[in-house]
Design an enzyme around this catalytic site. Structure first.
Site, short mmCIF file in Angstrom:
data_model
loop_
_atom_site.label_atom_id
_atom_site.label_comp_id
_atom_site.label_asym_id
_atom_site.label_seq_id
_atom_site.Cartn_x
_atom_site.Cartn_y
_atom_site.Cartn_z
N THR A 67 -18.59 -35.82 -4.84
CA THR A 67 -17.85 -35.11 -3.81
C THR A 67 -16.36 -35.38 -3.98
OG1 THR A 67 -19.73 -35.40 -2.31
CG2 THR A 67 -17.62 -34.76 -1.34
N THR A 70 -8.32 -14.66 -13.15
CA THR A 70 -8.12 -15.56 -12.02
C THR A 70 -9.23 -16.60 -11.91
OG1 THR A 70 -6.94 -13.84 -10.80
CG2 THR A 70 -7.81 -15.68 -9.52
N GLY A 108 -14.47 -48.85 -1.35
CA GLY A 108 -15.76 -48.18 -1.18
C GLY A 108 -16.89 -48.93 -1.86
N THR A 152 -23.08 -36.96 -0.03
CA THR A 152 -23.86 -35.76 -0.31
C THR A 152 -25.32 -36.06 -0.62
OG1 THR A 152 -21.89 -34.69 -1.21
CG2 THR A 152 -24.01 -33.69 -1.75
N TYR A 185 -7.90 -55.37 -5.42
CA TYR A 185 -7.72 -54.57 -4.21
C TYR A 185 -7.14 -55.45 -3.11
CZ TYR A 185 -8.97 -49.79 -2.88
OH TYR A 185 -8.94 -48.45 -2.60
N ASP A 225 -19.65 -47.85 -2.96
CA ASP A 225 -20.16 -47.16 -4.14
C ASP A 225 -19.24 -47.35 -5.34
OD1 ASP A 225 -18.17 -45.67 -2.89
OD2 ASP A 225 -19.18 -43.75 -3.13
#
Length: 273
Positions: free
Chosen positions: A141, A196, A116, A12, A109, A118
């Site tokens: 995001t 709502t 990623g 973004t 990992y 970032d």
């Protein structure tokens, strides 16, 4: 003045900062980011806007000694980024990726090339700030939650839709739910909505907080109870305000901070030079 120029290219936003080489990535002073900015990542698609950005940065700061960047927005964006400064062609652009090595921190990992950039940079940024058992939460995001032990080991993490993505998915995928709006009067942290709109906002907030709480529980089970939570990203202040209403000591250990990815890029660049 000797400078390092840093770029964090997200899906973004494109963020940048120029930091003095005499400063330290652990510095908490606000003036640290005196030379910084942020624009829409889509701006890089426009030659005119790229030229404007290049001209602005070149006039704002002297020629840097090194440039480091991470990009999760795709190959085309990365290519456009690297064309920004034709006048500095002699400078080496150092790309930070999910498998970039960093002394003192390593990841569990399975395939670091899939981590990623970032996320990894934010983890290193958190490490520069403290050596505690830490949750690194990037609320953009997407919301990412990563667990970093005080031993320098990244135990993995989660990726879930960000607050805006969660909220927008409800009216998009249902027939009768409206678009929810977060108003200044909304204050129901973990409470039940009585209309709502508040039910949707509160539900999305609770989902994010639930993931953070679950991460703290798992960390405790790993014998690394969380001592610090760093929050970064566009929705960080929203989550920080909601966490502040939770039982202690979790609220006391949480801090919203800007530029965590840039800070991690900086710490990594210093090791490379």
């Amino acid at each position: 003045m000797s400078l390092y120029l840093l770029f964090d290219v997200g899906n973004t936003r494109l963020k940048w900062a120029a930091v003095e080489s005499t400063q330290n990535p652990s510095d908490r002073q606000k003036k640290l980011w005196a030379y910084s900015g942020s624009i829409s990542t889509k701006s890089l698609q426009s030659l005119e806007l790229r030229e404007e950005l290049s001209d602005y940065i070149a006039k704002t700061v002297p020629k840097p000694d090194a440039i480091a960047y991470c990009c999760v927005a795709g190959a085309e964006v990365m290519t456009n980024l690297r064309t920004l400064f034709p006048q500095w062609q002699d400078l080496l652009w150092r790309q930070f990726t999910g498998d970039s090595t960093f002394k003192g921190v390593r990841t569990l990992y399975q395939d670091p090339t899939k981590l990623g950039a970032d996320r990894w940079a934010a983890i290193l940024g958190a490490r520069a700030l403290s050596a505690n058992n830490t949750l690194v939460v990037s609320a953009g995001t997407a919301t990412t939650i990563d667990m970093l032990g005080g031993n320098g080991l990244h135990y993995g993490g989660w990726i879930l839709p960000g607050l805006s993505m969660m909220q927008e998915s409800l009216p998009t995928n249902t027939a009768q739910l409206p678009q929810a709006t977060r108003s200044n009067t909304y204050s129901q942290a973990l409470g039940f909505g009585v209309n709502t709109n508040d039910a949707m906002i509160g539900g999305c907030d609770a989902a994010q907080l639930g993931a953070i709480l679950r991460a703290t529980q798992l960390s405790k089970e790993l014998n690394h109870p969380i001592e610090r939570i760093w929050l970064d990203g566009g929705n960080a202040k929203i989550l920080a305000a909601e966490i502040a209403k939770l039982p202690q000591p979790l609220a006391l250990s949480t801090e919203s901070i800007e530029g965590l990815v840039l800070r991690g890029l900086w710490a990594w660049l210093v090791q490379q030079l």
